[in-house]
Design a protein around this motif. Structure first.
Motif, PDB file in Angstrom:
ATOM      1  N   VAL A   1      19.846  18.552  15.099  1.00 30.46           N
ATOM      2  CA  VAL A   1      19.359  19.488  16.251  1.00 30.46           C
ATOM      3  C   VAL A   1      20.390  18.750  17.368  1.00 30.46           C
ATOM      4  O   VAL A   1      20.966  17.768  16.959  1.00 30.46           O
ATOM      5  CB  VAL A   1      17.945  18.988  16.927  1.00 30.46           C
ATOM      6  N   PRO A   2      20.821  20.156  18.542  1.00 30.15           N
ATOM      7  CA  PRO A   2      22.312  19.477  18.936  1.00 30.15           C
ATOM      8  C   PRO A   2      22.023  18.309  19.758  1.00 30.15           C
ATOM      9  O   PRO A   2      20.945  18.605  20.073  1.00 30.15           O
ATOM     10  CB  PRO A   2      23.060  21.022  19.532  1.00 30.15           C
ATOM     11  N   GLY A   3      23.045  17.638  19.709  1.00 25.42           N
ATOM     12  CA  GLY A   3      22.386  15.852  20.647  1.00 25.42           C
ATOM     13  C   GLY A   3      21.657  15.113  20.128  1.00 25.42           C
ATOM     14  O   GLY A   3      22.229  13.953  20.606  1.00 25.42           O
ATOM     15  N   ASN A   4      21.488  14.808  18.758  1.00 22.36           N
ATOM     16  CA  ASN A   4      20.887  14.186  17.981  1.00 22.36           C
ATOM     17  C   ASN A   4      22.134  13.112  17.626  1.00 22.36           C
ATOM     18  O   ASN A   4      23.245  13.877  17.697  1.00 22.36           O
ATOM     19  CB  ASN A   4      20.091  15.021  16.795  1.00 22.36           C
ATOM     20  N   LEU A   5      21.496  11.838  17.284  1.00 20.29           N
ATOM     21  CA  LEU A   5      22.809  11.147  17.162  1.00 20.29           C
ATOM     22  C   LEU A   5      22.498  10.869  15.562  1.00 20.29           C
ATOM     23  O   LEU A   5      21.219  10.774  15.071  1.00 20.29           O
ATOM     24  CB  LEU A   5      22.847   9.852  17.990  1.00 20.29           C
ATOM     25  N   VAL A   6      23.543  11.392  14.703  1.00 17.23           N
ATOM     26  CA  VAL A   6      23.035  10.786  13.421  1.00 17.23           C
ATOM     27  C   VAL A   6      24.492   9.708  12.492  1.00 17.23           C
ATOM     28  O   VAL A   6      25.137   9.964  13.146  1.00 17.23           O
ATOM     29  CB  VAL A   6      23.046  12.388  12.889  1.00 17.23           C
TER      30      VAL A   6
ATOM     31  N   LEU B   1      30.403  13.055  25.587  1.00 17.06           N
ATOM     32  CA  LEU B   1      29.430  13.683  25.759  1.00 17.06           C
ATOM     33  C   LEU B   1      28.262  12.426  25.654  1.00 17.06           C
ATOM     34  O   LEU B   1      26.907  12.941  25.790  1.00 17.06           O
ATOM     35  CB  LEU B   1      29.723  14.067  24.306  1.00 17.06           C
ATOM     36  N   ASP B   2      28.802  11.182  24.651  1.00 17.37           N
ATOM     37  CA  ASP B   2      27.740  10.358  24.563  1.00 17.37           C
ATOM     38  C   ASP B   2      27.368   9.481  25.043  1.00 17.37           C
ATOM     39  O   ASP B   2      25.550   9.311  25.782  1.00 17.37           O
ATOM     40  CB  ASP B   2      27.852   9.568  23.269  1.00 17.37           C
ATOM     41  N   GLY B   3      27.722   9.370  26.157  1.00 19.80           N
ATOM     42  CA  GLY B   3      27.721   9.588  27.518  1.00 19.80           C
ATOM     43  C   GLY B   3      26.667   9.810  28.816  1.00 19.80           C
ATOM     44  O   GLY B   3      25.994   9.776  29.730  1.00 19.80           O
ATOM     45  N   VAL B   4      27.208  11.609  28.896  1.00 20.14           N
ATOM     46  CA  VAL B   4      26.169  12.271  29.251  1.00 20.14           C
ATOM     47  C   VAL B   4      24.726  12.592  28.538  1.00 20.14           C
ATOM     48  O   VAL B   4      24.217  13.292  28.817  1.00 20.14           O
ATOM     49  CB  VAL B   4      26.762  13.490  29.108  1.00 20.14           C
ATOM     50  N   LEU B   5      24.546  13.094  27.906  1.00 25.69           N
ATOM     51  CA  LEU B   5      23.359  12.462  26.906  1.00 25.69           C
ATOM     52  C   LEU B   5      22.662  11.263  26.866  1.00 25.69           C
ATOM     53  O   LEU B   5      21.377  11.381  27.149  1.00 25.69           O
ATOM     54  CB  LEU B   5      23.967  13.119  25.197  1.00 25.69           C
ATOM     55  N   ALA B   6      23.429  10.417  26.916  1.00 28.57           N
ATOM     56  CA  ALA B   6      22.623   9.553  26.577  1.00 28.57           C
ATOM     57  C   ALA B   6      22.084   9.086  29.022  1.00 28.57           C
ATOM     58  O   ALA B   6      21.215   8.436  28.990  1.00 28.57           O
ATOM     59  CB  ALA B   6      23.104   8.282  26.535  1.00 28.57           C
ATOM     60  N   ALA B   7      22.982  10.050  29.395  1.00 30.62           N
ATOM     61  CA  ALA B   7      22.254   9.640  30.291  1.00 30.62           C
ATOM     62  C   ALA B   7      20.829  10.663  30.681  1.00 30.62           C
ATOM     63  O   ALA B   7      20.128  10.499  31.591  1.00 30.62           O
ATOM     64  CB  ALA B   7      22.959  10.369  31.855  1.00 30.62           C
TER      65      ALA B   7
ATOM     66  N   TRP C   1      25.043  23.027  27.134  1.00 31.14           N
ATOM     67  CA  TRP C   1      26.319  23.493  27.468  1.00 31.14           C
ATOM     68  C   TRP C   1      26.973  21.992  26.583  1.00 31.14           C
ATOM     69  O   TRP C   1      28.254  22.506  26.495  1.00 31.14           O
ATOM     70  CB  TRP C   1      26.318  23.292  28.695  1.00 31.14           C
ATOM     71  N   GLY C   2      26.383  20.868  26.817  1.00 23.09           N
ATOM     72  CA  GLY C   2      27.834  20.089  26.782  1.00 23.09           C
ATOM     73  C   GLY C   2      27.730  19.502  25.018  1.00 23.09           C
ATOM     74  O   GLY C   2      29.285  19.554  24.510  1.00 23.09           O
ATOM     75  N   THR C   3      27.251  20.134  23.972  1.00 25.08           N
ATOM     76  CA  THR C   3      27.381  19.995  22.858  1.00 25.08           C
ATOM     77  C   THR C   3      27.805  21.410  22.197  1.00 25.08           C
ATOM     78  O   THR C   3      29.384  21.499  21.748  1.00 25.08           O
ATOM     79  CB  THR C   3      26.166  20.212  22.045  1.00 25.08           C
ATOM     80  N   ALA C   4      27.505  22.475  22.983  1.00 23.51           N
ATOM     81  CA  ALA C   4      28.186  24.244  22.729  1.00 23.51           C
ATOM     82  C   ALA C   4      29.828  23.415  23.033  1.00 23.51           C
ATOM     83  O   ALA C   4      31.026  24.457  22.635  1.00 23.51           O
ATOM     84  CB  ALA C   4      27.606  25.508  23.158  1.00 23.51           C
ATOM     85  N   LEU C   5      30.418  23.538  24.236  1.00 20.61           N
ATOM     86  CA  LEU C   5      31.584  23.419  24.941  1.00 20.61           C
ATOM     87  C   LEU C   5      32.472  22.226  23.375  1.00 20.61           C
ATOM     88  O   LEU C   5      33.007  23.035  23.254  1.00 20.61           O
ATOM     89  CB  LEU C   5      31.659  22.420  26.142  1.00 20.61           C
ATOM     90  N   ALA C   6      31.828  20.840  22.627  1.00 23.64           N
ATOM     91  CA  ALA C   6      32.747  20.477  22.064  1.00 23.64           C
ATOM     92  C   ALA C   6      32.879  21.190  20.889  1.00 23.64           C
ATOM     93  O   ALA C   6      34.213  21.038  20.332  1.00 23.64           O
ATOM     94  CB  ALA C   6      31.921  19.092  21.896  1.00 23.64           C
ATOM     95  N   ALA C   7      31.962  22.145  20.492  1.00 23.00           N
ATOM     96  CA  ALA C   7      31.429  22.559  18.969  1.00 23.00           C
ATOM     97  C   ALA C   7      33.253  23.833  19.041  1.00 23.00           C
ATOM     98  O   ALA C   7      33.972  24.448  18.318  1.00 23.00           O
ATOM     99  CB  ALA C   7      30.469  23.262  18.416  1.00 23.00           C
TER     100      ALA C   7
END
Length: 242
Positions: free
Chosen positions: A49-54, A114-120, A92-98
Motif C-alpha cells: 500500500v503506498p505510504g507503507n514502510l517495508v 517524505l518519511d517525515g510527512v508520512l509520520a506526521a 499525493w506525496g508518494t505519487a510525486l516521488a514515484a
C-alpha cells in the motif's frame, strides 16, 4: 544485483494474473522498481500500500533485468486511507516521488522528508499537524531536481523582509520592492523562511507557490496526470481552513 533495505512504497501496478510491480523509495539507492510475485494476494495486498514502510529485498541477475522483490511490513499506514484528508496527502506525496524521481539515484534528504510527512500524518491526521511539512517536501523536491527557488535574499535588490516570489525566475522579493508588482508575484509565506507552524492562509499560499513551479518545471507530459491528486488534496485542505 542485490539490495536489501528499508523503503517507502510509492506506487503499485498489477502485472500478470497475480503479481505486482512496485516502486519504492529508499534512502541509499533512491527509487527502485521490483516485481513482487503474488503481490495481489490477500497476504501481500495489505503490505503493498503506498505510504507503507517495508523492508525490501531486490534481486536480479543483471542491472538491466527487473528485479524480483520480496517485502516485509515494518509499519502500515493503510488505516489512514479510510480518512479523506490523510489519504489524499499519502496519495499525493508518494505519487510525486514515484513520478518525478529517476530510478536508481539516491536522494536521502527527499527520503527523510517524505518519511517525515508520512509520520506526521500518522501521528496527527488533522492537516494542521502536517501541512507545512508537505509544502517543505514539495519545495525540497524542486530543489533536489534542479528547480530550486532562491529564497536567500531579494533578487530585486530590496531590503527588509521577504514577502513574494517571482513566478518568472523563482527568486524571492522583499515586501518593499514587490509592493508595486504584488499582483504579478506569488506570496511567500513566512514559515518557509522562519520555520515553525503556519495558519491556513499561509499554508494555502505555500501550496500555491510550490504548485506553480511543480506544474511548470517538473510535472509535464505524462507526469502531469498526477496533478489531479494534488488538486484533490489542496481542495480538501482549503475546505478545512475556511
Amino acid at each position: 544485483m542485490h539490495i536489501e533495505t528499508q523503503a517507502i512504497v510509492c506506487a503499485v501496478r498489477a502485472h500478470g494474473e497475480h503479481g505486482a510491480i512496485v516502486r519504492a523509495l529508499t534512502a541509499e539507492t533512491g527509487l527502485i522498481a521490483g516485481y513482487v510475485r503474488g503481490g495481489r494476494s490477500r497476504r501481500l495486498k495489505p503490505v503493498l500500500v503506498p505510504g507503507n514502510l517495508v523492508r525490501g529485498d531486490w534481486r536480479a541477475r543483471t542491472d538491466e533485468q527487473l528485479p524480483a522483490l520480496t517485502v516485509e511490513l515494518i509499519e502500515s499506514r493503510a488505516a489512514l486511507l479510510g480518512e479523506a484528508l490523510p489519504a489524499a496527502a499519502i496519495d499525493w506525496g508518494t505519487a510525486l516521488a514515484a513520478v518525478a524521481l529517476p530510478e536508481g539515484q539516491a536522494y536521502p534528504r527527499l527520503y527523510a522528508a517524505l518519511d517525515g510527512v508520512l509520520a506526521a500524518v500518522a501521528a496527527a491526521p488533522a492537516a494542521r499537524g502536517w501541512a507545512t511539512a508537505l509544502v517543505r517536501y514539495e519545495l525540497l523536491m524542486l530543489a533536489e531536481l534542479g528547480f530550486g527557488l532562491d529564497l536567500s535574499g531579494c533578487v530585486a535588490g530590496g531590503e527588509g523582509a521577504l514577502a513574494f516570489v517571482s513566478p518568472k525566475n523563482g527568486g524571492a522579493v522583499s515586501a518593499a520592492a514587490g509592493a508595486p508588482y504584488r499582483d504579478r508575484l506569488l506570496p511567500l509565506p513566512s514559515f518557509l523562511i522562519e520555520g515553525g507552524s503556519a495558519d491556513w492562509p499561509d499554508v494555502l499560499d505555500g501550496l500555491k507557490l510550490t504548485g506553480t513551479f511543480l506544474e511548470r518545471d517538473l510535472l509535464h507530459g505524462r507526469a502531469a496526470d498526477i496533478l489531479a491528486a494534488r488538486e484533490r488534496l489542496v481542495e480538501r485542505i482549503r475546505r478545512v481552513g475556511t
